[in-house]
Design a protein around this motif. Structure first.
Motif, PDB file in Angstrom:
ATOM      1  N   TYR A 220       5.817  21.018 -24.964  1.00  0.00           N
ATOM      2  CA  TYR A 220       6.752  20.715 -23.892  1.00  0.00           C
ATOM      3  C   TYR A 220       8.135  21.148 -24.365  1.00  0.00           C
ATOM      4  CZ  TYR A 220       8.532  18.140 -19.837  1.00  0.00           C
ATOM      5  OH  TYR A 220       9.100  17.794 -18.631  1.00  0.00           O
ATOM      6  N   TYR A 221       8.761  22.012 -23.591  1.00  0.00           N
ATOM      7  CA  TYR A 221      10.011  22.658 -23.991  1.00  0.00           C
ATOM      8  C   TYR A 221      11.182  21.909 -23.366  1.00  0.00           C
ATOM      9  CZ  TYR A 221       6.738  26.276 -25.325  1.00  0.00           C
ATOM     10  OH  TYR A 221       5.704  26.947 -25.889  1.00  0.00           O
ATOM     11  N   VAL A 222      12.087  21.457 -24.236  1.00  0.00           N
ATOM     12  CA  VAL A 222      13.220  20.656 -23.774  1.00  0.00           C
ATOM     13  C   VAL A 222      14.503  21.377 -24.152  1.00  0.00           C
ATOM     14  CG1 VAL A 222      14.381  18.421 -23.914  1.00  0.00           C
ATOM     15  CG2 VAL A 222      11.899  18.553 -24.141  1.00  0.00           C
ATOM     16  N   LEU A 223      15.337  21.617 -23.132  1.00  0.00           N
ATOM     17  CA  LEU A 223      16.645  22.217 -23.361  1.00  0.00           C
ATOM     18  C   LEU A 223      17.672  21.096 -23.331  1.00  0.00           C
ATOM     19  CD1 LEU A 223      18.271  24.836 -23.709  1.00  0.00           C
ATOM     20  CD2 LEU A 223      18.563  24.893 -21.212  1.00  0.00           C
ATOM     21  N   LEU A 224      18.366  20.923 -24.422  1.00  0.00           N
ATOM     22  CA  LEU A 224      19.334  19.832 -24.564  1.00  0.00           C
ATOM     23  C   LEU A 224      20.724  20.385 -24.296  1.00  0.00           C
ATOM     24  CD1 LEU A 224      19.058  16.853 -25.322  1.00  0.00           C
ATOM     25  CD2 LEU A 224      19.629  17.477 -27.680  1.00  0.00           C
ATOM     26  N   HIS A 225      21.418  19.818 -23.305  1.00  0.00           N
ATOM     27  CA  HIS A 225      22.737  20.333 -22.925  1.00  0.00           C
ATOM     28  C   HIS A 225      23.784  19.261 -23.175  1.00  0.00           C
ATOM     29  CE1 HIS A 225      25.925  22.420 -20.932  1.00  0.00           C
ATOM     30  NE2 HIS A 225      26.061  21.454 -20.019  1.00  0.00           N
ATOM     31  N   ASP A 226      24.846  19.669 -23.924  1.00  0.00           N
ATOM     32  CA  ASP A 226      25.973  18.778 -24.204  1.00  0.00           C
ATOM     33  C   ASP A 226      26.973  18.925 -23.079  1.00  0.00           C
ATOM     34  OD1 ASP A 226      28.103  17.351 -25.160  1.00  0.00           O
ATOM     35  OD2 ASP A 226      27.946  18.088 -27.212  1.00  0.00           O
ATOM     36  N   VAL A 227      27.057  17.948 -22.212  1.00  0.00           N
ATOM     37  CA  VAL A 227      27.921  18.020 -21.025  1.00  0.00           C
ATOM     38  C   VAL A 227      29.374  18.120 -21.427  1.00  0.00           C
ATOM     39  CG1 VAL A 227      28.585  16.781 -18.910  1.00  0.00           C
ATOM     40  CG2 VAL A 227      26.218  16.721 -19.705  1.00  0.00           C
ATOM     41  N   SER A 228      29.726  17.493 -22.546  1.00  0.00           N
ATOM     42  CA  SER A 228      31.135  17.491 -22.934  1.00  0.00           C
ATOM     43  C   SER A 228      31.634  18.888 -23.293  1.00  0.00           C
ATOM     44  CB  SER A 228      31.327  16.566 -24.149  1.00  0.00           C
ATOM     45  OG  SER A 228      30.599  17.052 -25.264  1.00  0.00           O
ATOM     46  N   LEU A 229      30.729  19.845 -23.571  1.00  0.00           N
ATOM     47  CA  LEU A 229      31.122  21.211 -23.903  1.00  0.00           C
ATOM     48  C   LEU A 229      31.235  22.104 -22.665  1.00  0.00           C
ATOM     49  CD1 LEU A 229      28.954  21.814 -27.087  1.00  0.00           C
ATOM     50  CD2 LEU A 229      31.344  21.096 -26.952  1.00  0.00           C
ATOM     51  N   GLY A 230      30.824  21.598 -21.517  1.00  0.00           N
ATOM     52  CA  GLY A 230      30.859  22.424 -20.311  1.00  0.00           C
ATOM     53  C   GLY A 230      29.692  23.406 -20.293  1.00  0.00           C
ATOM     54  N   GLU A 231      29.923  24.596 -19.785  1.00  0.00           N
ATOM     55  CA  GLU A 231      28.929  25.670 -19.736  1.00  0.00           C
ATOM     56  C   GLU A 231      27.657  25.208 -19.052  1.00  0.00           C
ATOM     57  OE1 GLU A 231      28.254  27.123 -23.624  1.00  0.00           O
ATOM     58  OE2 GLU A 231      30.241  28.004 -23.849  1.00  0.00           O
ATOM     59  N   GLU A 232      27.792  24.478 -17.953  1.00  0.00           N
ATOM     60  CA  GLU A 232      26.605  24.000 -17.241  1.00  0.00           C
ATOM     61  C   GLU A 232      25.858  25.159 -16.586  1.00  0.00           C
ATOM     62  OE1 GLU A 232      26.649  20.654 -14.798  1.00  0.00           O
ATOM     63  OE2 GLU A 232      28.080  19.509 -15.998  1.00  0.00           O
TER      64      GLU A 232
END
Length: 1476
Positions: A220-232
């Protein structure tokens, strides 16, 4: 007992959950590390689904999964080592403790009543009936079980740390998450890289660990995104690419860190991670201490399966609040991971320390509640869309494989199995199978496929299908003798059967029993056996089968693991107390066993807790040896944990109970106690002295003595006995001393008794009146006698023993009492204290210690207790577990024993009050102030010494001795008086006594009497006016109180004076205790102390000497030759009754003296020419003395001496007169007491009328006889001359009097009547008839003896009368009858000359003799008148005739009754008639 909020079903479900592996890139790890969390830690609190999940079973039936939980862990490629697991479990138990402070509260001052539940149910005596009722009631409540979070934490960690094995698939990974950060340059490539790593780990031969469920593992592939860095947008585009590559079911975009780390610090966000991280701090670190690990990701965490079963903090906090009713629950929070950093003292690596410090850092600081929801949604999506469809698909595949073989015959099936499995190991014999774990199947074996399908069904809660599969696999494994596989199938079949909804079949406990036995005995795998026990015990407890659960838990205790055995024994103990009929003693016994195993495992705190819980049952039941063992262990464990106060209390409890241990064991206990106590005292050397338990002090037996010790005798100089602590208390003597002092105070107060008189008390004890504050004097010691008892069989050594006191200085002379200030245990200038350097008490000895205080100031003193060093004289052996060098450094050795310093208070309970109604209906005690003396200003102090004081005297012996009075105080004394109940025993003499020699040596050979050389006359009379100090009879003073004739009446400080004192031996033989009380005052009047007293008890042994009897008769002669008027004859009988033992050779009667106001001795009518009267042993002498009436009646006493020796003793001077008057007073007092007894036992005697009194007075005489003698004694070949005197008091004419009290005469009066005489009386006669008094019904009339003394008659006639009868036949002789009136009133007299003819003898005696003239005469005699009557007697022939035939009748002139006077006591009037 491990009773959780979740049920047994929930516990079993959470024990086996689907495992998911996680591989994270470095960038993804950085994103999560902003929250101080790893990826697995981040999602851990959200791994339980909050909604139901649906899936289809192989029969396409809808199956509902509730409350599913998954576990996500980092991949670790090396299995944990056994040592690491053991250390992990040990540390988990160590840090999981009851709330800090509870153990300290368990033991309080030797009292072990445990506060064992929130309801404070106490284990007190009597215990069993009340406990049974309590426990029965508690069993019916919903929440009754004690929580044991250490066991829950241990069980949880044990199940999580179990390594995966080949015979089961429950802890094999089902899926793997690949986590990549969106900030990476090429996320898709990173996914490929991670996928390859996972494939390599699973399929490469390099890695045998971890285990994977099926070859085709779900990724199961999970992409973890740091919202505080932007680049949504970039993250979204990458996610779109992933969906195209992996499908929407196989990937997920997780957005976190919506809040910057430096913003909103004041905003409170829930922290759901703390409960897991605190609990698992140790678990995540331990594997690194045992060796290197191959860690695929950069996560430093262990293979960890959380089995908490709790969704949020409120449930955790609610644990201890819900379980409030169990009687053995200690108060604590039930968070299994809560611990105080000070308790966890095990050394760990620096990595561990750093991790431990990070435990308390905040978590999730960059996460918002929205992020929490996103993580929760992520887990839900993964489970719904990824994990469960994958598991459902796998179950279908396995089921299809099994169904395809279902119709085949057994032989074909066997062939199929061979086709699946290739070649199989040849079968082994039964013995070989029992000694090994059986066959090893290859992974593709059909039996393992059945087991795999069963495990998958179990993980998704399809328990019915799982049970069927386990049951089928079990048969196959047993057929193949694959015992390890069979045991695993049996274990899970039993759990599945229990978890089936609706309970279609009962729980097969025998499956579990077989599995446990197989694991333990055949497979030798204790970990698997332990898991079976943990699971089965929980099931049995849920079914209230506590007895079976306890037996199961006890079965698995063994020597290979102390920690496991301790935990299981403790759980078994809780099972015993939760039974329907609680088995309290079994609980206690198994808690002791558990405590022992905890101690062996190094779990000191848990060991202490177990012993404390068991103590509540054993306490107070008389099982002293068991109590001693428990207390000793509690003391040891507390000391190891540095809970020194608890250790002291435990050892103290051993020592204060009446121990039945041997002397050697008691000595060991005492040494251990002293060592522990020494450590406690070193922690606070300046703190207050604590209480010592030994030796016992009997506070009520404490005695307090005020004053100096008695001086010893110096040769012939003997000090007054006074009072000392060596004397036993005697209530009768105490009352006698009080009476004497009261008499002295009354005499000093001019004869009036004080209403508020309080006796002086020098010695206070439990019998004395201690309600008032006692008085001490400055510079005079106060001695406190403390009663110690050593209850042990080993000796105790007390050193530096002294009193503990508090003093408040006060000036009693000033008006405002000065300034009051407290000084405690200091100020030697105020109070000096004596210190006993060594005080040894042998085994079981009761011994008194006398401690002194020396007050130097006035004020209020309070004696608080004693302070001392407690030690033992036995040689100190090496204490168990204690380095002897430590003892040598810290201990103070006295006589080869260690000692510690402490105190014991003297608390004396006063007497119970019982006077008012309120006091009778309640229990109230009065004060006891014997330890709170008031120190007054200086007073004189009198010391009295007796010089040459005899110990033995003859009865009546006079001995001269000397008394020395010395004032050893610092101020003058005056008003010295001496009081005694026996004033007739001694005298200081009158004014003439000063003329006697003052020194004892000068008077050694002199007489005790004042003597003069005898003159030629045989009579010597002299009169002396004696005042009240001489005799005191009838003058109103108290003869018992005698003023001591001190020169100037004052004795200055340091001065002494010697005074002569004469003693007279008491008249009764035997041992006499004669009490003297010396009373004296200070010249200065004091507000607190008015006077002082000194006591002395003289013991005199008297032996018999002479007995004197005397009788007085009226002489027939009305006038003597000299015309001195009325006279009497005194007959004195003197008998020597002395025994030869006294060494008396003979007695000489040297003088007889008389003493009277009206009579005096005139001469001795002695027929013998030898005047010297000697009486040898048992000889008797008789004296006849003539007494005449004094011419002038005066108030003074007339002394008359008749001397038989060469020197006359002047009887009117000291000491002869003193002893006589004192003897007279004693006789008078004795007569009064007899009359009071006589009066109290009958009707009051009526006062006679004047006429009777006049008649009675005629027969009374007031004549006292003093017989003075000398005795010659041979002693040590020397002849000594002893002197003495006896007194006889003559009251009545003709009545015999004695020199000593006649016991026979006093028998009836004093009530000591002979009961045999009473028994001979008629039964109707009562006791009061025996003391028959004169009452109003019997007229008061004189006796015949008294009548005979009213008129005295005398016949004057010639003794011989010759008559010539041949010339004249009648012979007439003139006779003169003299009549004397002895009374003070007029008397009418009738003389009847007629002969009585009542008896023939009178005719014979009188013959022809007759009186001529009138036959009857009447005349009246005035007072004291003498009248003569001329009569004529007629005789007819010769012969001897008695002329005493006239009968005389008399009556008082104003009376009617006529009485005949008796002449029986007169001499016969004989006349001889002769013929010429």
């Amino acid at each position: 007992m491990a009773q959780r909020v979740q049920s047994a079903q929930e516990f079993l479900q959470d024990s086996f959950v689907p495992l998911v592996a996680a591989l994270c890139s470095e960038e993804a790890e950085k994103v999560t590390r902003k929250n101080n969390l790893g990826f697995c830690e981040l999602i851990k609190p959200f791994c339980r689904l909050t909604s139901e999940v649906h899936m289809r079973d192989p029969n396409n039936q809808l199956h509902i999964i509730k409350n599913l939980k998954i576990a996500v862990n980092n991949i670790i490629t090396q299995p944990p080592q056994q040592g690491a697991i053991r250390k992990l479990l040990n540390d988990v138990v160590t840090v999981s403790q009851p709330a800090e402070g509870l153990v300290a509260n368990v033991i309080t001052a030797g009292d072990y009543d445990l506060n064992i539940s929130d309801l404070s149910v106490k284990a007190s005596v009597p215990w069993y009936s009340s406990w049974k009722d309590t426990l029965m009631g508690l069993n019916t409540s919903t929440f009754y079980s004690a929580t044991t979070p250490w066991f829950e934490a241990y069980r949880e960690s044990f199940l999580q740390s179990m390594p995966s094995s080949d015979h089961e698939f429950l802890n094999h990974y089902v899926a793997c998450m690949l986590v990549v950060s969106s900030s990476e340059p090429e996320p898709v490539e990173q996914f490929l890289k991670l996928s390859q790593e996972q494939h390599q780990i699973q399929h490469s031969n390099e890695y045998s660990y971890p285990k994977w469920f099926i070859p085709n593992t779900l990724k199961y592939y999970v992409l973890l995104h740091d919202v505080s860095l932007g680049e949504e947008q970039r993250a979204d585009s990458i996610y779109e690419e992933m969906k195209q590559r992996y499908g929407t079911q196989g990937c997920y975009l997780l957005k976190i860190n919506s809040r910057g780390s430096n913003r909103g610090a004041d905003e409170q966000i829930p922290d759901p991670w703390s409960q897991y991280l605190q609990k698992n701090t140790i678990q995540t670190q331990e594997p690194f201490e045992d060796g290197p690990y191959t860690v695929i990701s950069n996560k430093n965490s262990d293979h960890f399966i959380p089995l908490d079963g709790l969704g949020n903090d409120s449930k955790v906090d609610g644990l201890s609040n819900n379980f409030k009713s169990h009687p053995l629950q200690l108060d604590h929070t039930s968070e299994s991971g809560c611990f105080d950093g000070t308790d966890y003292v095990k050394p760990n690596s620096s990595m561990h320390e750093s991790k431990k410090s990070n435990t308390w850092t905040p978590h999730g600081t960059c996460l918002t509640l929205t992020d929490h929801d996103r993580i929760r949604q992520f887990i839900q999506e993964f489970t719904f869309r990824g994990l469960l469809p994958h598991i459902e698909k796998t179950i279908r595949q396995l089921n299809d494989q099994l169904i395809s073989r279902k119709g085949l015959s057994r032989s074909l099936f066997s062939a199929t199995k061979k086709w699946f499995s290739g070649s199989k190991v040849p079968e082994k014999s039964v013995n070989e199978l029992k000694s090994t774990s059986g066959l090893l199947y290859p992974p593709e074996a059909p039996e393992l496929q059945i087991r795999k399908m069963a495990d998958l069904c179990f993980l998704v809660q399809h328990y019915e299908l799982a049970y069927n599969c386990y049951h089928t696999a079990k048969k196959d494994f047993l057929n193949d003798q694959a015992m390890l596989y069979a045991a695993g199938a049996l274990e899970m079949a039993a759990v599945s059967a229990f978890l089936q909804p609706g309970a279609p079949r009962p729980y097969p406990a025998h499956y579990m029993d077989t599995a446990i036995q197989t694991y333990r005995d055949i497979c030798k795998n204790m970990m698997l056996a332990e898991r079976c026990v943990l699971l089965s015990a929980e099931v049995l407890k849920s079914q209230s089968k506590y007895s079976e659960a306890a037996a199961l838990l006890i079965r698995l205790t063994s020597e290979d693991s102390d920690l496991r055995s301790a935990l299981l024994l403790e759980q078994a103990a809780h099972c015993f107390i939760n039974m329907k009929s609680p088995m309290v003693r079994k609980f206690a016994f198994h808690m002791i066993l558990a405590g022992h195993r905890y101690s062996k495992a190094g779990q000191k705190k848990h060991a202490l807790r177990c012993y404390c819980q068991a103590m509540q049952v054993y306490k107070g039941k008389g099982w002293s040896l068991a109590e001693d063992h428990i207390n000793f262990t509690i003391g040891r464990q507390s000391f190891t944990l540095r809970q020194l106060d608890n250790a002291v209390s435990a050892f103290r409890h051993i020592l204060i109970n009446d121990s039945k241990q041997s002397a050697a064991q008691q000595g060991a206990f005492l040494r251990e106690y002293l060592y522990v106590y020494r450590n406690v005292s070193q922690l606070s050397p300046d703190g207050p002295l604590p209480q010592l338990p030994l030796p016992y002090i009997n506070s009520s037996a404490t005695r307090v003595f005020f004053g100096h010790d008695r001086r010893p005798s110096e040769g012939e100089k003997q000090a007054a006995t006074h009072i000392s602590l060596d004397q036993e208390y005697d209530s009768e003597f105490s009352y006698q001393w009080k009476e004497l002092e009261e008499q002295a105070v009354a005499a000093a107060n001019k004869g009036t008794a004080l209403s508020n008189f309080q006796p002086t008390q020098y010695c206070l004890n439990k019998y004395s009146d201690n309600s008032r504050f006692p008085l001490g004097v400055v510079e005079e010691p106060i001695t406190v006698e403390v009663a110690f008892r050593n209850p042990l069989k080993v000796p105790l050594l007390l050193t530096d023993l002294s009193l503990l006191w508090k003093f408040q200085p006060k000036d009693y002379n000033s008006k405002n009492n000065g300034e009051t200030k407290e000084v405690e245990t200091s100020g030697k200038d105020m109070i000096g204290a004596e210190v006993i350097s060594e005080f040894l008490m042998n085994s079981e000895e009761t011994k008194m210690a006398r401690l002194k205080l020396f007050p130097h100031q006035t004020g209020e003193l309070h004696i608080l207790g004693v302070v001392y060093n407690l030690g033992t004289i036995q040689s100190t052996s090496v204490l168990d577990g204690v380095d002897p060098s430590v003892v040598l450094q810290t201990g103070k050795f006295i006589s080869n024993g260690m000692s510690v310093r402490g105190r014991q208070d003297l608390e004396i309970q006063g007497p119970r009050l019982n006077s008012t109604k309120e006091e009778k209906t309640s229990i109230k005690y009065g004060p006891d102030r014997r330890l709170d003396p008031i120190i007054t200003e200086e007073m004189p102090l009198l010391e009295v010494f007796f010089i040459n004081f005899p110990t033995g005297l003859l009865c009546g012996e006079i001995r001269k001795t000397y008394v020395e009075f010395m004032n050893v105080g610092k101020c003058p004394l005056t008003g010295v008086k001496v009081v005694s109940k026996r004033p007739e025993f001694f005298t200081f003499g009158g004014s003439s006594a000063i003329l006697t020699p003052l020194s004892p040596s000068a008077s050694e050979h002199c007489s005790a009497y004042k003597t003069v050389v005898k003159h030629s006359t045989s009579l010597y009379s002299l009169t002396s006016s004696a005042d009240s100090s001489d005799f005191g009879v009838g003058t109103g003073c108290q003869p018992e109180v005698i003023d001591v004739p001190l020169p100037d009446s004052v004795l200055l400080p340091g001065a002494s004076v010697q005074l002569p004192m004469w003693l007279r031996g008491p008249d009764e033989e035997g041992v006499h205790e004669i009490n003297f009380l010396f009373y004296y005052e200070s010249i200065r009047k004091h507000s607190k102390m008015c006077h002082r007293v000194l006591r002395h008890t003289a013991v005199i042994c008297t032996s018999r000497s002479l007995t004197v009897r005397a009788t007085v008769y009226r002489s027939n002669a009305l006038e003597d030759e000299k015309g001195d008027g009325d006279n009497m004859l005194v007959f004195v009988d003197v008998e020597n009754i002395n025994t030869s033992e006294a060494g008396v050779k003979e007695f000489h009667i040297v003088q007889v003296s008389s003493n009277s106001k009206n009579w005096k001795l005139q001469e001795s009518i002695n027929l013998s020419e030898d005047k010297d009267i000697k009486l040898a042993n048992r000889e008797k002498g008789k004296l006849c003395l003539k007494a005449v009436r004094c011419k002038h009646s005066v108030e003074n006493y007339t002394f008359a001496d008749i001397v038989f020796g060469s020197e006359q003793i002047i009887s009117s001077t000291s000491p002869c007169a003193d002893f006589f008057f004192r003897s007279l007073y004693s006789d008078l007092k004795r007569t009064r007491s007899q009359q009071s007894v006589h009066t109290s036992q009958g009707t009051a005697k009526p006062s006679p009328d004047n006429a009777v009194r006049l008649i009675q007075k005629c027969s009374e005489v007031d004549l006292n006889i003093i017989v003075l003698w000398k005795a010659y004694v041979v002693e040590d070949n020397k002849q000594l001359i002893l002197e003495g005197q006896h007194h006889v008091v003559l009251h009545t004419v003709g009545k015999e009097a004695f020199s000593f009290p006649q016991k026979q005469g006093f028998k009836k009066i004093l009530g000591n009547s002979d009961w045999e005489d009473l028994e001979q009386e008629s039964s109707e006669i009562g006791l009061f008839n025996f003391f028959r008094p004169e009452n109003t019904s019997v007229p008061a009339r004189p006796s015949l003896d008294q009548f005979s003394s009213l008129i005295k008659t005398s016949l004057h006639y010639p003794e011989t009368y010759n008559h010539p009868f041949h010339q004249k036949s009648l012979c007439i002789v003139p006779v003169t009858l003299l009549l004397s009136n002895c009374s003070q009133a007029d008397v009418d007299v009738i003389i009847d000359l007629r002969h009585k003819t009542t008896s023939p003898e009178t005719l014979e005696i009188h013959g022809s003799f007759t009186w001529l003239g009138q036959t009857q005469y009447k005349l009246q005699l005035k007072s004291q008148e003498v009248s003569s009557l001329q009569l004529k007697a007629c005789f007819v022939h010769t012969g001897v005739y008695n002329l005493g035939t006239p009968r005389v009748f008399a009556k008082l002139s104003d009376q009617v009754t006529l009485f005949e006077t008796s002449q029986q006591n007169s001499m016969p009037a004989l006349i001889i008639i002769g013929n010429v």
